[in-house]
Design a protein around this motif. Structure first.
Motif, mmCIF file in Angstrom:
data_model
loop_
_atom_site.group_PDB
_atom_site.id
_atom_site.type_symbol
_atom_site.label_atom_id
_atom_site.label_comp_id
_atom_site.label_asym_id
_atom_site.label_seq_id
_atom_site.Cartn_x
_atom_site.Cartn_y
_atom_site.Cartn_z
ATOM 1 N N UNK A 188 0.828 -1.201 0.000
ATOM 2 C CA UNK A 188 0.000 0.000 0.000
ATOM 3 C C UNK A 188 0.867 1.257 0.000
ATOM 4 N N UNK A 189 1.962 1.248 0.755
ATOM 5 C CA UNK A 189 2.847 2.416 0.805
ATOM 6 C C UNK A 189 3.423 2.726 -0.570
ATOM 7 N N UNK A 190 3.829 1.690 -1.288
ATOM 8 C CA UNK A 190 4.368 1.884 -2.635
ATOM 9 C C UNK A 190 3.270 2.346 -3.583
ATOM 10 N N UNK A 191 2.086 1.784 -3.450
ATOM 11 C CA UNK A 191 0.966 2.177 -4.323
ATOM 12 C C UNK A 191 0.590 3.643 -4.115
ATOM 13 N N UNK A 213 14.813 -5.105 1.176
ATOM 14 C CA UNK A 213 14.510 -6.137 0.170
ATOM 15 C C UNK A 213 13.018 -6.146 -0.163
ATOM 16 N N UNK A 214 12.175 -5.988 0.847
ATOM 17 C CA UNK A 214 10.723 -5.961 0.607
ATOM 18 C C UNK A 214 10.333 -4.741 -0.236
ATOM 19 N N UNK A 215 10.942 -3.588 0.078
ATOM 20 C CA UNK A 215 10.639 -2.369 -0.675
ATOM 21 C C UNK A 215 11.039 -2.536 -2.136
ATOM 22 N N UNK A 216 12.249 -3.034 -2.371
ATOM 23 C CA UNK A 216 12.750 -3.194 -3.738
ATOM 24 C C UNK A 216 11.870 -4.161 -4.524
ATOM 25 N N UNK A 217 11.496 -5.253 -3.902
ATOM 26 C CA UNK A 217 10.657 -6.247 -4.574
ATOM 27 C C UNK A 217 9.304 -5.661 -4.957
ATOM 28 N N UNK A 218 8.680 -4.932 -4.029
ATOM 29 C CA UNK A 218 7.357 -4.366 -4.301
ATOM 30 C C UNK A 218 7.435 -3.222 -5.303
ATOM 31 N N UNK A 219 8.473 -2.407 -5.192
ATOM 32 C CA UNK A 219 8.644 -1.324 -6.165
ATOM 33 C C UNK A 219 8.776 -1.883 -7.575
#
Length: 414
Positions: A188-191, A213-219
């Motif tokens: 949701x933060x990335x969206x 790692x989670x941020x990079x994957x979702x981005x």
């Protein structure tokens, strides 16, 4: 009677469609005739460059332009044609002036300084997204002299924002300034960041390796870039690089990788460990991470190790972009932070003039994730900087500008 009405309606519709077709604008063709054109390796070839509206449509290597009847011809005999320059680390709206008129004037002054110096694209590394979106749109519509603007959201941990918000009027998160913890809904933060018009996520401070790692994957899943500080604390530069971000900022932060125990930004970075440095730089290369070195800002703050690290990165084949992280209006007339950043690459980092110019154009575009600019080729955007003298022969000639062209719009140097 009904049949007659239907026929009349159909006739009117055809008339409207035909009239609209007749009003369709004829593409504007401009030819930059008889100049010295740099290819993607900054090798020179004499020729003419054809621009149709906002796009380069041909590069001619002879004088035959007879098929382009009615084209606007600009004679650039003896001049040098290179891609528009790119600054990969600016801050246009990090601390907006509360006075709207003063803020507008500040924005216009710095954007104008950029475009007339040949800078056609910038990457803003976090600021007020409302302001940035407005100026990005104004630039896209050519409503003011300005480079194209791409910008990021700032992701950091609570320790960072708790400290920073003691000194600002901002007391809560926004889509472009987000506190990230182990319980944050990263998707949701990335969206929400994407909804604010960002091109990338800036991974900034007080974040763990696992969260990065989670941020990079979702981005990546949401087709956004990941742009990180080299040292995010507690995540080390090696942790950041292993997460496969798209770019890492601040070469002078890399020595924090050589600390024993917990890394903290208020501590002086240790001396360079050459073996560990090479291992880290080769990890950047293997993961195709671009180093946004920001050496001009580092040099101004006596962070001299950044230049040594950038030199070694270049020797090992790591791609380096030219980001300044320095206010444009701090500079005297006739120069820019970007020119000084480029020059440092040649004087302190053992880059050839060609390599430095590639960093400021082709690699700059790559660091933002852009494939439509950075080189002069048919099909690319008409983002062009023309100089009166050859910057490959002498990098100082980069300041000897003739005109800037951004998306086909011509800006004559003031």
């Amino acid at each position: 009677m009904k049949k007659e009405i239907v026929l009349l309606f159909m006739f009117s519709l055809v008339t409207i469609i035909t009239a609209n077709a007749q009003r369709k604008e004829i593409p504007k063709v401009t030819i930059l005739k008889n100049g010295f054109i740099f290819n993607d390796k900054f090798e020179l070839h004499k020729g003419s460059l054809v621009i149709t509206d906002a796009t380069i449509t041909a590069i001619l290597h002879d004088d035959n332009i007879s098929e382009y009847v009615g084209a606007i011809i600009i004679d650039i005999t003896g001049k040098y044609v290179l891609p528009g320059l790119i600054d990969t680390h600016v801050h246009l709206a990090t601390a907006p002036d509360p006075d709207r008129e003063k803020n507008n004037q500040y924005m216009k002054d710095q954007l104008s300084r950029m475009i007339y110096a040949g800078i056609t694209t910038v990457r803003d590394m976090t600021g007020n997204a409302i302001i940035l979106a407005d100026y990005k749109r104004a630039s896209k519509l050519n409503q003011l002299p300005a480079p194209s603007i791409f910008y990021a959201v700032q992701f950091a941990g609570p320790a960072y924002f708790n400290l920073m918000r003691k000194h600002s009027k901002e007391d809560k998160d926004s889509p472009w300034e987000r506190t990230i913890t182990d319980t944050t809904d990263i998707k949701m933060a990335v969206a929400e960041a994407k909804g604010a018009g960002v091109t990338g996520i800036k991974i900034y401070n007080d974040l763990s390796h696992n969260i990065i790692k989670k941020i990079v994957k979702e981005a990546k899943r949401q087709r956004l870039q990941s742009w990180s500080h080299a040292a995010v604390f507690p995540a080390t530069p090696t942790a950041v690089a292993s997460a496969k971000v798209n770019s890492m900022s601040h070469a002078f932060d890399i020595p924090y990788d050589f600390s024993e125990g917990k890394t903290e930004h208020h501590k002086k970075p240790p001396a360079i460990d050459t073996q560990k440095l090479d291992k880290l730089l080769l990890l950047l290369k293997a993961n195709t991470i671009i180093l946004d070195a920001t050496n001009y800002m580092g040099k101004n703050n006596n962070f001299f190790d950044g230049m040594k690290i950038t030199k070694r990165a270049h020797e090992l084949g790591v791609k380096v972009s030219t980001g300044t992280d320095w206010p444009y209006l701090f500079e005297e007339a006739g120069t820019t932070p970007l020119f000084k950043e480029i020059k440092i690459l040649t004087t302190d980092c053992n880059f050839s003039n060609k390599d430095a110019l590639i960093s400021a154009t082709k690699i700059g575009a790559e660091s933002i994730g852009l494939k439509d600019r950075g080189v002069l080729e048919a099909g690319k955007r008409a983002d062009i900087y023309i100089t009166n003298s050859d910057p490959v022969q002498n990098i100082e000639n980069l300041k000897d500008g003739f005109i800037t062209i951004k998306s086909g719009i011509i800006y004559t140097k003031k």
